[in-house]
Design an enzyme around this catalytic site. Structure first.
Site, PDB file in Angstrom:
ATOM      1  N   ASP A 200      -3.794  -6.074 -11.228  1.00  0.00           N
ATOM      2  CA  ASP A 200      -4.031  -6.431  -9.834  1.00  0.00           C
ATOM      3  C   ASP A 200      -4.748  -7.772  -9.810  1.00  0.00           C
ATOM      4  O   ASP A 200      -5.899  -7.869 -10.242  1.00  0.00           O
ATOM      5  CB  ASP A 200      -4.876  -5.356  -9.141  1.00  0.00           C
ATOM      6  CG  ASP A 200      -5.230  -5.738  -7.717  1.00  0.00           C
ATOM      7  OD1 ASP A 200      -4.292  -5.931  -6.910  1.00  0.00           O
ATOM      8  OD2 ASP A 200      -6.429  -5.862  -7.406  1.00  0.00           O
ATOM      9  N   GLU A 284       2.029  -6.795  -8.619  1.00  0.00           N
ATOM     10  CA  GLU A 284       2.423  -6.757  -7.219  1.00  0.00           C
ATOM     11  C   GLU A 284       3.424  -7.872  -6.915  1.00  0.00           C
ATOM     12  O   GLU A 284       3.345  -8.969  -7.478  1.00  0.00           O
ATOM     13  CB  GLU A 284       1.203  -6.931  -6.315  1.00  0.00           C
ATOM     14  CG  GLU A 284       0.253  -5.752  -6.306  1.00  0.00           C
ATOM     15  CD  GLU A 284      -0.952  -6.023  -5.444  1.00  0.00           C
ATOM     16  OE1 GLU A 284      -1.159  -5.297  -4.460  1.00  0.00           O
ATOM     17  OE2 GLU A 284      -1.697  -6.968  -5.763  1.00  0.00           O
ATOM     18  N   ASP A 364     -10.649  -2.965  -7.672  1.00  0.00           N
ATOM     19  CA  ASP A 364      -9.492  -3.632  -8.282  1.00  0.00           C
ATOM     20  C   ASP A 364      -8.871  -2.780  -9.383  1.00  0.00           C
ATOM     21  O   ASP A 364      -7.648  -2.798  -9.571  1.00  0.00           O
ATOM     22  CB  ASP A 364      -9.912  -4.997  -8.839  1.00  0.00           C
ATOM     23  CG  ASP A 364     -10.392  -5.935  -7.742  1.00  0.00           C
ATOM     24  OD1 ASP A 364      -9.937  -5.780  -6.586  1.00  0.00           O
ATOM     25  OD2 ASP A 364     -11.236  -6.806  -8.030  1.00  0.00           O
TER      26      ASP A 364
END
Length: 406
Positions: A200, A284, A364
């Site tokens: 992330d 992502e 996170d």
């Protein structure tokens, strides 16, 4: 397509000739683009015919290699096709209508207009611009690749000098070259591993992974910003048009170039280490161009260079035969990695605390685990690999190298 770059050792007269070649290439591009704007509906054939007309009309254009002029027309053609593709796909926001070039920094030759020295790292440009022979500095040995596979040669001007780029067509297998057999594909063997990881990216940390590790955000621009502003002020203390002002602008440009290279090397190092250590990396599928519209975070996002990091991940994923997966980014920071419940939290809340299962974890790290779970559960979205002429990044399908090892 492999790109090998060398620093060029040039003289003052050669620097002037290179600038003239770049300006001529820009002139051809802008003239062809204007012709397309004034004659809607013209196709590829008409654009190349107009290029021939320009060469016969202007002597300085005729002095540039014909393939270099054709490369400028190809740039216009790509810009037009990209614009129409965005219109057909109904891409939100601006569609990328082709624009005129004002400050071009490169000229591209195709398979003619240049000649390599048979033994030394030197290249001679044979058109009438007067560039001549350039000495090349770099660690790559261009002679290990057959000349027939060099499809493009670019001269690129940067703040610290000129560079020559060779675009080499990669192929599978080996190419016999005398007594030598040159491996032409860009894939390399990597240690076998079954490890999978989710990452992330963020601003507090460059990225956090699903194993609880954090990579510090180097913030290269923030650290150099004070020095850059000082150098920028020196520009306006010099008289317009003076040599001192030109020198000050060069110093300012080199400061920014240093930051750009620091970001690139940092992203490259981390991406290489991640792909070597893990068989699958999940991240992502962020819309970076949309995120930088937030004026409060735009500078920090650009300084983190997330897009460049993803490009290198996809490149090394193809090179080492790793699986790179991009999953939808929606609510990855809100979901609980333990039970899947959605827990609303603001950006200032750095700890995930789930009231349903009492799971507590750094925000996170929790998001990284959610990203990994999404890839294992339902997969991500296919994306084009940024490394060039290689397979696209896709979910549920390993790269060719991975298939061969199974």
């Amino acid at each position: 397509m492999l790109v090998l770059e060398y620093k060029a050792v040039i003289k003052k007269a050669q620097s002037t000739a290179i600038d003239e070649a770049i300006r001529t290439s820009q002139f051809v591009r802008n003239k062809v683009l204007r012709y397309w704007m004034d004659n809607r509906g013209v196709g590829k054939k008409e654009l190349y015919q107009y290029n021939t007309q320009i060469r016969s009309e202007f002597k300085f254009v005729n002095n540039l290699n014909s393939h270099a002029c054709q490369a400028s027309v190809e740039n216009v053609e790509r810009a037009i096709n990209r614009f129409f593709d965005n219109c057909k796909k109904k891409t939100p926001g601006k569609k990328g209508y082709p624009q005129f070039k004002k400050h071009s920094r490169s000229v591209e030759y195709k398979v003619s207009g240049w000649k390599l020295h048979p033994t030394k790292r030197r290249i001679t440009f044979t058109d009438k611009k007067g560039i001549g022979e350039l000495k090349l500095l770099g660690k790559w040995d261009i002679h290990q690749y057959p000349v027939e596979l060099i499809k493009r040669v670019r001269i690129v001007r940067r703040a610290d000098g000129c560079y020559v780029q060779f675009c080499v067509k990669s192929a599978t297998g080996e190419y016999p070259r005398g007594e030598l057999h040159v491996k032409l594909d860009n894939q390399q063997d990597a240690p076998l591993t079954t490890s999978v990881i989710g990452i992330d990216v963020g601003l507090e940390y460059f990225y956090s992974d699903s194993e609880g590790k954090h990579e510090e955000n180097p913030r290269y621009l923030r650290k150099a910003e004070k020095d850059i502003k000082r150098v920028q002020r020196n520009i306006y203390k010099k008289k317009k048009g003076s040599s001192g002002r030109t020198k000050a602008r060069g110093i300012y440009a080199r400061k920014h170039l240093r930051v750009t290279r620091q970001r690139n090397e940092h992203a490259k190092r981390l991406a290489r280490n991640l792909t070597l250590a893990n068989a699958k990396v999940v991240m992502e599928d962020l819309n970076i161009s949309g995120l930088v519209r937030n004026h409060k975070l735009a500078k920090s996002i650009s300084d983190a260079s997330w897009y460049n990091f993803r490009q290198w991940l996809e490149y090394f994923g193809e090179k080492f035969g790793r699986e790179i997966i991009a999953v939808p980014p929606h609510f990855t920071s809100q979901e609980c990695s333990n039970c899947g419940a959605r827990v609303q939290k603001s950006l200032s809340t750095r700890t995930h605390s789930c009231p349903h299962c009492n799971h507590i974890e750094q925000r996170d790290v929790n998001a990284a685990k959610v990203i990994l779970n999404r890839a294992n559960g339902r997969g991500g979205q296919p994306r084009t690999n940024a490394s060039g002429d290689v397979l696209p990044t896709s979910v549920g399908r390993k790269t060719c190298k991975s298939k061969e090892r199974q």
